[in-house]
Design a protein around this motif. Structure first.
Motif, PDB file in Angstrom:
ATOM      1  N   ASN A 138      34.158 -21.620 -42.894  1.00  0.00           N
ATOM      2  CA  ASN A 138      35.105 -20.524 -43.048  1.00  0.00           C
ATOM      3  C   ASN A 138      34.921 -19.567 -41.868  1.00  0.00           C
ATOM      4  OD1 ASN A 138      36.556 -18.225 -43.714  1.00  0.00           O
ATOM      5  ND2 ASN A 138      35.952 -18.224 -45.861  1.00  0.00           N
ATOM      6  N   LEU A 140      35.984 -16.714 -41.210  1.00  0.00           N
ATOM      7  CA  LEU A 140      35.803 -15.307 -41.559  1.00  0.00           C
ATOM      8  C   LEU A 140      34.329 -14.950 -41.690  1.00  0.00           C
ATOM      9  CD1 LEU A 140      38.619 -14.713 -44.224  1.00  0.00           C
ATOM     10  CD2 LEU A 140      38.709 -14.390 -41.747  1.00  0.00           C
ATOM     11  N   LEU A 141      33.518 -15.933 -42.097  1.00  0.00           N
ATOM     12  CA  LEU A 141      32.096 -15.679 -42.279  1.00  0.00           C
ATOM     13  C   LEU A 141      31.365 -15.479 -40.957  1.00  0.00           C
ATOM     14  CD1 LEU A 141      31.239 -18.088 -45.229  1.00  0.00           C
ATOM     15  CD2 LEU A 141      31.744 -15.644 -45.287  1.00  0.00           C
ATOM     16  N   THR A 144      30.927 -11.843 -40.815  1.00  0.00           N
ATOM     17  CA  THR A 144      29.839 -11.375 -41.682  1.00  0.00           C
ATOM     18  C   THR A 144      28.491 -11.641 -41.035  1.00  0.00           C
ATOM     19  OG1 THR A 144      31.209 -11.881 -43.618  1.00  0.00           O
ATOM     20  CG2 THR A 144      28.850 -11.535 -43.995  1.00  0.00           C
ATOM     21  N   SER A 172      36.725 -10.835 -44.168  1.00  0.00           N
ATOM     22  CA  SER A 172      35.770 -11.527 -45.026  1.00  0.00           C
ATOM     23  C   SER A 172      35.490 -10.716 -46.288  1.00  0.00           C
ATOM     24  CB  SER A 172      34.472 -11.789 -44.251  1.00  0.00           C
ATOM     25  OG  SER A 172      33.525 -12.467 -45.039  1.00  0.00           O
ATOM     26  N   ARG A 173      35.348  -9.392 -46.110  1.00  0.00           N
ATOM     27  CA  ARG A 173      35.131  -8.520 -47.265  1.00  0.00           C
ATOM     28  C   ARG A 173      36.383  -8.448 -48.127  1.00  0.00           C
ATOM     29  NH1 ARG A 173      32.282  -5.563 -43.261  1.00  0.00           N
ATOM     30  NH2 ARG A 173      34.158  -4.341 -42.770  1.00  0.00           N
ATOM     31  N   ALA A 177      35.222 -13.453 -49.270  1.00  0.00           N
ATOM     32  CA  ALA A 177      34.364 -14.482 -48.673  1.00  0.00           C
ATOM     33  C   ALA A 177      32.945 -13.964 -48.476  1.00  0.00           C
ATOM     34  CB  ALA A 177      34.947 -14.945 -47.336  1.00  0.00           C
ATOM     35  N   ALA A 178      32.818 -12.711 -48.037  1.00  0.00           N
ATOM     36  CA  ALA A 178      31.492 -12.132 -47.806  1.00  0.00           C
ATOM     37  C   ALA A 178      30.688 -12.076 -49.104  1.00  0.00           C
ATOM     38  CB  ALA A 178      31.623 -10.737 -47.208  1.00  0.00           C
TER      39      ALA A 178
END
Length: 205
Positions: A138, A140-141, A144, A172-173, A177-178
């Protein structure tokens, strides 16, 4: 006692990290861990601005690059990486190499390490042959991890990296996902000892 494992790692490569002193145990003053690094593995050139790293060789020879200079780290040798200095390390031997790393102050680096290996263990990462590391499936991570590890590469302006990875971290938040990574570095509720208030009442005759 902590509910988090002292040792985390990548089950595919056999690479592992064992926490000797955790962030909580030093009240955030520093983090100390041992890394057992398999052949042809390591980290590409990068830098941090929030903490100082100190490597100490335990077994084998670890090639540390600091500001363009290669330093072979053998047992008992130390290399101090000041804030903002470009560095990386690699195991160029055909044997496992072991070394300790101290992060001072601890910042959120323990969470960064635990999340990276947690993704590897759960099959949520993939091997990138260009960078020669495992990255989250992912994207988006990445944001993070960037925030937790305070991780910059020397090839792009810092403001640009902050903008790109900051946006990914925010997404992500926002998408949750976070939140899925909190299990890797946050304590699970522990069973507390029963208090006297929990004990059955004693009646006198």
């Amino acid at each position: 006692m902590s509910s988090l494992s002292r040792t985390v790692g990548n089950p595919t490569t056999g690479e592992s990290v064992t926490f000797i002193k955790t962030t909580d145990e030093t009240n955030g003053e520093y983090l100390l861990f041992r890394t057992d690094l398999p052949p042809n593995n390591g980290i590409f050139l990068h830098y941090h601005t929030a903490f100082v790293e100190t490597f100490e060789g335990l077994t084998g020879v670890l090639d540390v690059t600091l500001d363009g200079k290669k330093i072979p780290l053998k047992k008992g040798d130390m290399a101090v990486i000041p804030k903002g200095h470009t560095h990386g390390f690699w195991n160029n031997t055909d044997q496992f190499v072991s070394f300790t790393a101290e992060i001072r102050p601890a910042d959120t680096f323990e969470a960064f390490v635990r999340c990276g290996y947690g993704l590897d263990t759960d099959g949520r990462s993939y091997y990138n042959p260009l960078l020669k590391i495992y990255l989250p499936k992912n994207p988006l991570l990445l944001g993070t991890l960037f925030e937790l590890g305070e991780f910059y590469v020397p090839y792009l302006p810092r403001f640009l990296q902050k903008g790109i990875f900051g946006a990914l971290a925010a997404l992500s938040r926002w998408t949750g996902a976070a939140k899925t990574m909190e299990k890797y570095y946050k304590e699970t509720p522990q069973t507390a000892p029963a208090s006297k208030l929990d004990e059955p009442e004693q009646f006198s005759s």
